[in-house]
Design an enzyme around this catalytic site. Structure first.
Site, PDB file in Angstrom:
ATOM      1  N   TYR A 166     -15.695 -17.749 -17.148  1.00  0.00           N
ATOM      2  CA  TYR A 166     -14.648 -18.295 -16.242  1.00  0.00           C
ATOM      3  C   TYR A 166     -13.259 -18.567 -17.384  1.00  0.00           C
ATOM      4  CZ  TYR A 166     -11.796 -22.240 -14.748  1.00  0.00           C
ATOM      5  OH  TYR A 166     -10.988 -23.245 -14.367  1.00  0.00           O
ATOM      6  N   ASP A 184      -6.213 -13.043   0.971  1.00  0.00           N
ATOM      7  CA  ASP A 184      -6.737 -13.067  -0.293  1.00  0.00           C
ATOM      8  C   ASP A 184      -5.654 -12.437  -1.459  1.00  0.00           C
ATOM      9  OD1 ASP A 184      -8.230 -11.945  -2.742  1.00  0.00           O
ATOM     10  OD2 ASP A 184      -9.927 -12.383  -1.584  1.00  0.00           O
ATOM     11  N   LYS A 233      -9.328 -17.149 -17.769  1.00  0.00           N
ATOM     12  CA  LYS A 233      -8.009 -17.873 -17.911  1.00  0.00           C
ATOM     13  C   LYS A 233      -7.299 -17.429 -19.220  1.00  0.00           C
ATOM     14  CE  LYS A 233      -8.640 -20.763 -14.357  1.00  0.00           C
ATOM     15  NZ  LYS A 233      -7.438 -20.615 -13.171  1.00  0.00           N
ATOM     16  N   SER A 278      -6.693 -24.118 -17.955  1.00  0.00           N
ATOM     17  CA  SER A 278      -7.774 -25.137 -18.015  1.00  0.00           C
ATOM     18  C   SER A 278      -8.156 -25.530 -19.666  1.00  0.00           C
ATOM     19  CB  SER A 278      -9.029 -24.559 -17.733  1.00  0.00           C
ATOM     20  OG  SER A 278     -10.278 -25.343 -18.183  1.00  0.00           O
ATOM     21  N   ILE A 284      -6.789 -29.225  -5.875  1.00  0.00           N
ATOM     22  CA  ILE A 284      -5.574 -29.603  -6.558  1.00  0.00           C
ATOM     23  C   ILE A 284      -4.401 -29.214  -5.733  1.00  0.00           C
ATOM     24  CG2 ILE A 284      -4.290 -29.322  -8.780  1.00  0.00           C
ATOM     25  CD1 ILE A 284      -6.944 -29.049 -10.307  1.00  0.00           C
ATOM     26  N   ARG A 329     -26.638 -30.447 -22.064  1.00  0.00           N
ATOM     27  CA  ARG A 329     -26.377 -29.265 -21.269  1.00  0.00           C
ATOM     28  C   ARG A 329     -25.645 -28.133 -22.183  1.00  0.00           C
ATOM     29  NH1 ARG A 329     -21.947 -29.871 -16.281  1.00  0.00           N
ATOM     30  NH2 ARG A 329     -20.781 -30.244 -18.256  1.00  0.00           N
ATOM     31  N   LEU A 357     -19.220 -33.879 -13.040  1.00  0.00           N
ATOM     32  CA  LEU A 357     -19.759 -35.329 -13.092  1.00  0.00           C
ATOM     33  C   LEU A 357     -19.447 -36.195 -11.770  1.00  0.00           C
ATOM     34  CD1 LEU A 357     -21.610 -37.403 -14.718  1.00  0.00           C
ATOM     35  CD2 LEU A 357     -19.309 -38.224 -15.850  1.00  0.00           C
ATOM     36  N   ASP A 411     -22.041 -27.680 -23.795  1.00  0.00           N
ATOM     37  CA  ASP A 411     -21.097 -28.778 -23.832  1.00  0.00           C
ATOM     38  C   ASP A 411     -20.449 -29.394 -25.223  1.00  0.00           C
ATOM     39  OD1 ASP A 411     -21.178 -29.673 -21.241  1.00  0.00           O
ATOM     40  OD2 ASP A 411     -22.475 -31.031 -21.355  1.00  0.00           O
ATOM     41  N   PHE A 429      -2.734 -21.652  -7.889  1.00  0.00           N
ATOM     42  CA  PHE A 429      -4.010 -22.349  -8.022  1.00  0.00           C
ATOM     43  C   PHE A 429      -5.180 -21.520  -7.437  1.00  0.00           C
ATOM     44  CE2 PHE A 429      -1.203 -26.023  -6.807  1.00  0.00           C
ATOM     45  CZ  PHE A 429      -1.386 -26.916  -7.821  1.00  0.00           C
TER      46      PHE A 429
HETATM   47  P1  NAD Z   1     -10.410 -25.149  -5.415  1.00  0.00           P
HETATM   48  O1  NAD Z   1     -11.642 -24.330  -5.241  1.00  0.00           O
HETATM   49  O2  NAD Z   1     -10.706 -26.534  -4.526  1.00  0.00           O
HETATM   50  O3  NAD Z   1      -9.150 -24.613  -5.076  1.00  0.00           O
HETATM   51  C1  NAD Z   1      -8.841 -23.177  -5.138  1.00  0.00           C
HETATM   52  C2  NAD Z   1      -8.543 -22.417  -3.752  1.00  0.00           C
HETATM   53  O4  NAD Z   1      -8.286 -21.074  -4.197  1.00  0.00           O
HETATM   54  C3  NAD Z   1      -9.653 -22.616  -2.919  1.00  0.00           C
HETATM   55  O5  NAD Z   1      -9.096 -23.286  -1.675  1.00  0.00           O
HETATM   56  C4  NAD Z   1     -10.030 -21.425  -2.540  1.00  0.00           C
HETATM   57  O6  NAD Z   1     -10.256 -21.230  -1.091  1.00  0.00           O
HETATM   58  C5  NAD Z   1      -8.759 -20.318  -2.942  1.00  0.00           C
HETATM   59  N1  NAD Z   1      -9.117 -19.220  -3.248  1.00  0.00           N
HETATM   60  C6  NAD Z   1     -10.317 -18.555  -4.094  1.00  0.00           C
HETATM   61  N2  NAD Z   1     -10.077 -17.293  -4.255  1.00  0.00           N
HETATM   62  C7  NAD Z   1      -9.051 -16.871  -3.585  1.00  0.00           C
HETATM   63  C8  NAD Z   1      -8.758 -15.796  -3.229  1.00  0.00           C
HETATM   64  N3  NAD Z   1      -9.131 -14.402  -3.850  1.00  0.00           N
HETATM   65  N4  NAD Z   1      -7.313 -15.582  -2.416  1.00  0.00           N
HETATM   66  C9  NAD Z   1      -6.862 -16.651  -1.981  1.00  0.00           C
HETATM   67  N5  NAD Z   1      -7.255 -18.036  -2.212  1.00  0.00           N
HETATM   68  C10 NAD Z   1      -8.368 -18.019  -2.969  1.00  0.00           C
HETATM   69  O7  NAD Z   1     -10.134 -25.805  -6.970  1.00  0.00           O
HETATM   70  P2  NAD Z   1      -9.432 -26.547  -7.474  1.00  0.00           P
HETATM   71  O8  NAD Z   1     -10.008 -27.718  -8.242  1.00  0.00           O
HETATM   72  O9  NAD Z   1      -8.129 -27.096  -6.723  1.00  0.00           O
HETATM   73  O10 NAD Z   1      -8.420 -25.698  -8.775  1.00  0.00           O
HETATM   74  C11 NAD Z   1      -7.379 -24.899  -8.616  1.00  0.00           C
HETATM   75  C12 NAD Z   1      -7.098 -24.171  -9.735  1.00  0.00           C
HETATM   76  O11 NAD Z   1      -7.180 -24.953 -11.037  1.00  0.00           O
HETATM   77  C13 NAD Z   1      -8.123 -23.176  -9.944  1.00  0.00           C
HETATM   78  O12 NAD Z   1      -7.403 -22.050 -10.599  1.00  0.00           O
HETATM   79  C14 NAD Z   1      -9.035 -23.800 -11.105  1.00  0.00           C
HETATM   80  O13 NAD Z   1      -9.717 -22.814 -11.945  1.00  0.00           O
HETATM   81  C15 NAD Z   1      -7.897 -24.649 -12.014  1.00  0.00           C
HETATM   82  N6  NAD Z   1      -8.661 -25.611 -12.788  1.00  0.00           N
HETATM   83  C16 NAD Z   1      -9.353 -26.403 -12.008  1.00  0.00           C
HETATM   84  C17 NAD Z   1     -10.120 -27.575 -12.766  1.00  0.00           C
HETATM   85  C18 NAD Z   1     -10.772 -28.702 -11.818  1.00  0.00           C
HETATM   86  O14 NAD Z   1     -11.671 -29.343 -12.595  1.00  0.00           O
HETATM   87  N7  NAD Z   1     -10.890 -28.949 -10.682  1.00  0.00           N
HETATM   88  C19 NAD Z   1      -9.849 -27.672 -14.044  1.00  0.00           C
HETATM   89  C20 NAD Z   1      -9.031 -26.616 -14.772  1.00  0.00           C
HETATM   90  C21 NAD Z   1      -8.557 -25.694 -14.037  1.00  0.00           C
HETATM   91  N1  UDP Z   2     -22.352 -34.671 -17.197  1.00  0.00           N
HETATM   92  C1  UDP Z   2     -23.601 -35.203 -16.821  1.00  0.00           C
HETATM   93  N2  UDP Z   2     -24.355 -34.789 -15.797  1.00  0.00           N
HETATM   94  C2  UDP Z   2     -23.988 -34.124 -15.114  1.00  0.00           C
HETATM   95  C3  UDP Z   2     -22.451 -33.302 -15.095  1.00  0.00           C
HETATM   96  C4  UDP Z   2     -21.848 -33.586 -16.128  1.00  0.00           C
HETATM   97  O1  UDP Z   2     -24.060 -36.086 -17.945  1.00  0.00           O
HETATM   98  O2  UDP Z   2     -24.714 -33.930 -13.892  1.00  0.00           O
HETATM   99  C5  UDP Z   2     -21.765 -34.816 -18.345  1.00  0.00           C
HETATM  100  C6  UDP Z   2     -20.977 -33.666 -19.300  1.00  0.00           C
HETATM  101  O3  UDP Z   2     -22.281 -33.402 -20.186  1.00  0.00           O
HETATM  102  C7  UDP Z   2     -19.979 -34.016 -19.764  1.00  0.00           C
HETATM  103  C8  UDP Z   2     -19.308 -34.735 -18.671  1.00  0.00           C
HETATM  104  O4  UDP Z   2     -20.187 -35.310 -17.585  1.00  0.00           O
HETATM  105  O5  UDP Z   2     -20.091 -34.974 -20.745  1.00  0.00           O
HETATM  106  C9  UDP Z   2     -18.227 -34.153 -17.841  1.00  0.00           C
HETATM  107  O6  UDP Z   2     -18.717 -33.001 -17.225  1.00  0.00           O
HETATM  108  P1  UDP Z   2     -18.161 -32.293 -16.337  1.00  0.00           P
HETATM  109  O7  UDP Z   2     -18.957 -30.892 -15.912  1.00  0.00           O
HETATM  110  O8  UDP Z   2     -17.682 -33.057 -15.060  1.00  0.00           O
HETATM  111  O9  UDP Z   2     -16.752 -31.673 -17.059  1.00  0.00           O
HETATM  112  P2  UDP Z   2     -16.359 -30.587 -18.378  1.00  0.00           P
HETATM  113  O10 UDP Z   2     -17.977 -30.692 -19.217  1.00  0.00           O
HETATM  114  O11 UDP Z   2     -16.434 -29.231 -17.811  1.00  0.00           O
HETATM  115  O12 UDP Z   2     -15.346 -31.056 -18.984  1.00  0.00           O
END
Ligand code: NAD
Ligand code: UDP
Length: 353
Positions: free
Chosen positions: A160, A65, A164, A136, A13, A307, A212, A310, A92
């Site tokens: 996790y 870090d 948050k 999240s 992101i 799962r 997924l 879920d 992030f």
């Molecule tokens: P990502 O793992 O791609 O990016 C996180 C980055 O943080 C990585 O580049 C990693 O190298 C860096 N990082 C980890 N630990 C670190 C540390 N101690 N010091 C410095 N850098 C560090 O993840 P993302 O999908 O881009 O997610 C970004 C943020 O959004 C995270 O906080 C995650 O929890 C949150 N988030 C993500 C999702 C998702 O589905 N991707 C959903 C909800 C919330």
């Molecule tokens: N899911 C699935 N097979 C997989 C991974 C996920 O059927 O291998 C389903 C899961 O049960 C959910 C949806 O896909 O209904 C999205 O799952 P994901 O883990 O991507 O996101 P989250 O559940 O954390 O929102």
């Protein structure tokens, strides 16, 4: 133009948000430990950006870090020396796998909670009080029904999610008990998928991924990895789980709107929680069908047990984002499937070839 510190800016992101902010003319200081990303992402953003030739010196990158206070202090001090004091932080950086968090609970707490507290301390030392935090939708209680509003009850059942929630509480307390200038937005993301349309940036696949979308992609390229659909007996229209998938570029643009919102001088000290999703639910089967149609490709799957942990249906109420940030997502599920697959095809092993 303002200077923004992007922690975790080489990640999925973070890199997309950085692209959008650079195009708007912001100066960026990106920090990342590269634990879940690659320097190649940074190189790509630099060269993509150089081509536009607009503001050639607008990105600097530091590997480090967020738990390392002297590293963070140096980043802030260097920025002052270079004449671009950091005014905003988009945070992030963190560990994000729900399943890993059960195995490495202490590490998740240390990075996500202690790391954030260290960052906040250094921000305060440097009179930087504008923060956007990556939260999240996992925080919402399973007993709440979608569409989920920001005031729905929270209840987390995984380590996790606990990190948050702890950070959100800590940040809210900052507003009440600390410097009156703090302005904080906690953005609760739903399910970001897709990738930048150039095919150059996307989610760096790692072996532990259990979301997924990347698993759909991997099931196509890796014949040994059949896609399992977790449950066909959920109380949904087709029996499979429903989620709110959002294009990562829409999510990135949401951050720009959040920065612009904080920038309005009229906003007083505040802690705001805002959902970023599309407000629409899509089932697993619907996502697979759209993916197959858009990319003209067949996906082999079979149904498996539900799962653990879920929920049946999760999608956002996004009225608050529209009202406060004047933001709404623009991209369709079709674009998410197209762009995400394009990235995966071009970079099956992520940034590292
Ligand atoms: P990502 O793992 O791609 O990016 C996180 C980055 O943080 C990585 O580049 C990693 O190298 C860096 N990082 C980890 N630990 C670190 C540390 N101690 N010091 C410095 N850098 C560090 O993840 P993302 O999908 O881009 O997610 C970004 C943020 O959004 C995270 O906080 C995650 O929890 C949150 N988030 C993500 C999702 C998702 O589905 N991707 C959903 C909800 C919330
Ligand atoms: N899911 C699935 N097979 C997989 C991974 C996920 O059927 O291998 C389903 C899961 O049960 C959910 C949806 O896909 O209904 C999205 O799952 P994901 O883990 O991507 O996101 P989250 O559940 O954390 O929102």
């Amino acid at each position: 133009m303002d200077t923004i510190l992007i922690t975790g800016g080489a990640g999925f992101i973070g890199i997309h948000t950085s692209l959008v902010l650079l195009n708007k003319g912001y100066k960026l200081v990106i920090i990342d430990s590269l634990i879940n990303s690659s320097y190649i992402a940074i190189n790509r953003i630099k060269s993509t950006y150089k081509k536009t030739n607009k503001y050639p010196n607008n990105i600097s990158f530091y590997k480090g870090d967020i738990r390392d206070i002297s590293f963070l202090r140096k980043v802030f001090k260097d920025s002052i020396k270079l004449g671009s004091e950091i005014n905003y932080v988009i945070h992030f950086a963190g560990l994000k796998s729900v399943s890993d968090s059960f195995l490495e609970e202490d590490k998740y707490w240390d990075v996500n909670v202690n790391g954030t507290k260290t960052l906040i301390k250094v921000m305060e030392e440097n009179n930087c009080f504008n923060l956007i935090f990556s939260s999240s939708a996992t925080l919402y209680s399973e007993y709440e029904t979608s569409p989920l509003r920001e005031n729905a009850k929270v209840n987390v059942n995984n380590p996790y999610g606990k990190t948050k929630l702890e950070v959100e509480k800590f940040l809210e307390n900052k507003i009440k008990s600390s410097h009156p200038n703090w302005k904080i937005i906690s953005l609760r993301y739903f399910n970001p998928i897709g990738a930048h349309s150039s095919g150059l940036f996307g989610e760096n696949p790692n072996n532990k991924i259990n979301n997924l979308f990347p698993l759909i992609c991997r099931s196509i390229t890796n014949a040994n990895e059949e896609l399992l659909i977790f449950g066909n007996d959920w109380p949904t229209h087709d029996g499979t789980g429903v989620r709110d998938y959002i294009h990562v570029m829409d999510l990135a643009e949401g951050h720009v709107s959040a920065v612009e919102f904080l920038n309005k001088k009229i906003i007083k000290s505040s802690f705001l929680v805002i959902n970023l999703g599309t407000g629409k639910g899509t089932s697993v089967l619907e996502l697979i069908n759209i993916f197959q149609k858009v990319n003209k490709i067949n996906i082999n799957y079979k149904f498996a047990e539900r799962r653990k942990g879920d929920k049946a249906i999760i999608f956002a109420d996004i009225r608050k984002a529209l009202e406060l940030l004047n933001w709404q997502p623009k991209r369709s599920i079709e674009e998410m499937c197209h762009d995400g697959w394009e990235w995966f095809l071009n970079n099956p092993f992520g940034y590292e070839k």
